[in-house]
Design a protein around this motif. Sequence first.
Motif, PDB file in Angstrom:
ATOM      1  N   TRP A  90      71.591  37.846   6.686  1.00  0.00           N
ATOM      2  CA  TRP A  90      72.531  37.379   5.667  1.00  0.00           C
ATOM      3  C   TRP A  90      73.218  38.464   4.841  1.00  0.00           C
ATOM      4  CZ3 TRP A  90      74.480  32.867   6.199  1.00  0.00           C
ATOM      5  CH2 TRP A  90      73.723  31.817   6.734  1.00  0.00           C
ATOM      6  N   LEU A  91      72.507  39.553   4.526  1.00  0.00           N
ATOM      7  CA  LEU A  91      73.084  40.478   3.537  1.00  0.00           C
ATOM      8  C   LEU A  91      74.412  41.116   3.953  1.00  0.00           C
ATOM      9  CD1 LEU A  91      69.963  42.156   1.861  1.00  0.00           C
ATOM     10  CD2 LEU A  91      71.563  40.485   0.898  1.00  0.00           C
ATOM     11  N   PRO A  92      74.545  41.610   5.199  1.00  0.00           N
ATOM     12  CA  PRO A  92      75.847  42.213   5.542  1.00  0.00           C
ATOM     13  C   PRO A  92      76.995  41.212   5.411  1.00  0.00           C
ATOM     14  CG  PRO A  92      74.173  42.838   7.136  1.00  0.00           C
ATOM     15  CD  PRO A  92      73.565  41.764   6.277  1.00  0.00           C
ATOM     16  N   ARG A  93      76.732  39.953   5.737  1.00  0.00           N
ATOM     17  CA  ARG A  93      77.797  38.938   5.643  1.00  0.00           C
ATOM     18  C   ARG A  93      78.116  38.603   4.185  1.00  0.00           C
ATOM     19  NH1 ARG A  93      76.431  33.875   8.833  1.00  0.00           N
ATOM     20  NH2 ARG A  93      78.621  33.452   8.395  1.00  0.00           N
ATOM     21  N   TRP A 103      63.361  39.604  -2.224  1.00  0.00           N
ATOM     22  CA  TRP A 103      62.267  38.779  -1.700  1.00  0.00           C
ATOM     23  C   TRP A 103      62.279  38.615  -0.180  1.00  0.00           C
ATOM     24  CZ3 TRP A 103      58.383  36.369  -4.675  1.00  0.00           C
ATOM     25  CH2 TRP A 103      58.565  36.414  -6.064  1.00  0.00           C
ATOM     26  N   GLY A 104      63.368  38.950   0.482  1.00  0.00           N
ATOM     27  CA  GLY A 104      63.511  38.620   1.902  1.00  0.00           C
ATOM     28  C   GLY A 104      62.737  39.552   2.829  1.00  0.00           C
ATOM     29  N   ASP A 105      62.431  39.069   4.040  1.00  0.00           N
ATOM     30  CA  ASP A 105      61.876  39.970   5.047  1.00  0.00           C
ATOM     31  C   ASP A 105      63.055  40.631   5.772  1.00  0.00           C
ATOM     32  OD1 ASP A 105      62.816  38.212   7.051  1.00  0.00           O
ATOM     33  OD2 ASP A 105      60.952  37.069   7.063  1.00  0.00           O
ATOM     34  N   VAL A 106      62.727  41.596   6.647  1.00  0.00           N
ATOM     35  CA  VAL A 106      63.797  42.383   7.280  1.00  0.00           C
ATOM     36  C   VAL A 106      64.757  41.484   8.058  1.00  0.00           C
ATOM     37  CG1 VAL A 106      64.253  44.171   9.008  1.00  0.00           C
ATOM     38  CG2 VAL A 106      62.393  44.451   7.388  1.00  0.00           C
ATOM     39  N   HIS A 107      64.199  40.482   8.738  1.00  0.00           N
ATOM     40  CA  HIS A 107      65.036  39.602   9.544  1.00  0.00           C
ATOM     41  C   HIS A 107      66.029  38.829   8.656  1.00  0.00           C
ATOM     42  CE1 HIS A 107      66.308  36.797  12.577  1.00  0.00           C
ATOM     43  NE2 HIS A 107      65.978  35.800  11.777  1.00  0.00           N
ATOM     44  N   GLN A 108      65.519  38.288   7.547  1.00  0.00           N
ATOM     45  CA  GLN A 108      66.397  37.521   6.638  1.00  0.00           C
ATOM     46  C   GLN A 108      67.476  38.419   6.038  1.00  0.00           C
ATOM     47  OE1 GLN A 108      63.173  36.183   4.148  1.00  0.00           O
ATOM     48  NE2 GLN A 108      63.206  34.109   5.008  1.00  0.00           N
ATOM     49  N   LYS A 109      67.075  39.634   5.681  1.00  0.00           N
ATOM     50  CA  LYS A 109      68.063  40.554   5.091  1.00  0.00           C
ATOM     51  C   LYS A 109      69.135  40.896   6.117  1.00  0.00           C
ATOM     52  CE  LYS A 109      64.720  42.802   2.103  1.00  0.00           C
ATOM     53  NZ  LYS A 109      64.164  44.060   1.652  1.00  0.00           N
ATOM     54  N   GLU A 116      72.579  50.122   0.788  1.00  0.00           N
ATOM     55  CA  GLU A 116      73.656  50.339   1.756  1.00  0.00           C
ATOM     56  C   GLU A 116      73.225  49.986   3.177  1.00  0.00           C
ATOM     57  OE1 GLU A 116      75.229  54.268   0.962  1.00  0.00           O
ATOM     58  OE2 GLU A 116      75.523  53.715  -1.150  1.00  0.00           O
ATOM     59  N   GLU A 117      71.931  50.136   3.496  1.00  0.00           N
ATOM     60  CA  GLU A 117      71.479  49.822   4.860  1.00  0.00           C
ATOM     61  C   GLU A 117      71.704  48.355   5.209  1.00  0.00           C
ATOM     62  OE1 GLU A 117      66.876  49.968   3.427  1.00  0.00           O
ATOM     63  OE2 GLU A 117      67.191  49.629   5.569  1.00  0.00           O
ATOM     64  N   TYR A 118      71.882  47.500   4.205  1.00  0.00           N
ATOM     65  CA  TYR A 118      72.166  46.080   4.458  1.00  0.00           C
ATOM     66  C   TYR A 118      73.621  45.736   4.128  1.00  0.00           C
ATOM     67  CZ  TYR A 118      67.166  45.585   5.066  1.00  0.00           C
ATOM     68  OH  TYR A 118      65.880  45.721   5.518  1.00  0.00           O
TER      69      TYR A 118
END
Length: 383
Positions: free
Chosen positions: A110-113, A101-107, A57-59
């Motif tokens: 992209w993830l919320p979108r 696999w992603g780092d925090v920045h990548q997550k 949920e955090e992403y």
Amino acid sequence: MNLELSAEQTAVRQLARDFVDREVAPHAAAWDRAEKVDRGIVKTLGDLGFLGLTVPEEYGGSGGDHLSYVLVTEELGRGDSSVRGIVSVSLGLVAKTLAAWGDVHQKRQWLPRLTSGEAVGCFGLTEPGTGSDAAHLATRAVRDGDAYVINGAKTFITNGTWADVVLLFARTGDAPGHRGISAFLVPTDTPGLERREIHGKLGLRGQATAELVLDGVRVPAGAMLGPEGKGFSVAMSALAKGRMSVAAGCVGIAQAALDAALGYAGQREQFGKPIAGHQLVQELISDIAVDVEAARLLTWRVADLIDRGEPFTTAASQAKLFASEAAVRAANNALQVFGGYGYIDEYPVGKLLRDARVMTLYEGTSQIQKLVIGRALTGVSAF
Ligand SMILES: Cc1cc2nc3c(=O)[nH]c(=O)nc-3n(C[C@H](O)[C@H](O)[C@H](O)COP(=O)(O)OP(=O)(O)OC[C@H]3O[C@@H](n4cnc5c(N)ncnc54)[C@H](O)[C@@H]3O)c2cc1C
């Protein structure tokens, strides 16, 4: 494994069932003829939380377990495989892999979108020269300062022309086979990336399937997903769970075939009685029903293994192999129940058969699943 669904699982399945009956199934035939599902469906899928299942949920994800994901995927597959495929790829192959696999920045990027449906993802592994033998793909990413420059081509990419981001696999080193491959997150508006829609598919006609051509596509080094040289592991981890998702979609197709066959057999009369009363029609229907139940149990088993943290790769190949072949059989049997009317696209079973047919081909053909299962059982790789 407890086969009784929890209150949450029952609720999410009902939500998906109502949505499919109201907003997907009534349009599926028209979208198939138009070769395009209504793109607005992506936002609705996001609003319902179906594009964020199992993502934290955090992403922006909606959390939940893999059995819930399977239940929703099955319902979408019952309504329209083209819609199911959007979720299986954008969430199943892209967002879930990014979450793993992603780092925090990548997550955060992209993830919320992706989980809200604001953005769509696609998975770029297959190339014109390499399908089953993906470890020998030829697309190349060359380091240039703090960036990579990518050249190559991908084909058969689901969501390809709709996607905002491609999870792309390219060769970064001279190591042969799978050891030289890395994964990248490539925004589709990056200069040098061209997309062409593939028309004339037998099934999944509502879905945007595309060729991607990469000519000097420049991405920052931070676009690499996972460690350099580990791209094949990224791809295989995505496909292992992806096979469960395809299997669930196949259960949905087989269930739709059963529902259609039962409905038709009850009202069509020949020889003075409903054809449901003829023993050989009952045989067709019971064969479909057994395929539905067996495919469903194999698929739920994969979700249960994942949710309990157990190894699941072989079980996923078994479920995908059986469920995809079962979906083809079930749709074909349903068409037989419909007689000549099954051959006309005014009735739903022809589309079910056309949509089912690809399931034994993509995310690893039936032959490849047998090799994966055979390798696990014998300890010897035939690849
Ligand atoms: C509608 C559609 C959507 C797709 N979506 C995507 C996507 O989103 N992303 C993506 O990356 N790819 C996608 N694909 C590609 C798909 O995964 C490939 O088509 C599939 O992996 C098979 O590759 P191929 O078509 O090149 O067949 P080939 O690999 O050329 O296989 C041809 C035949 O040879 C058999 N074969 C090959 N190797 C062996 C072996 N070692 N032993 C026995 N038999 C063998 C195969 O089983 C098959 O019967 C999609 C394909 C389709 C049709």
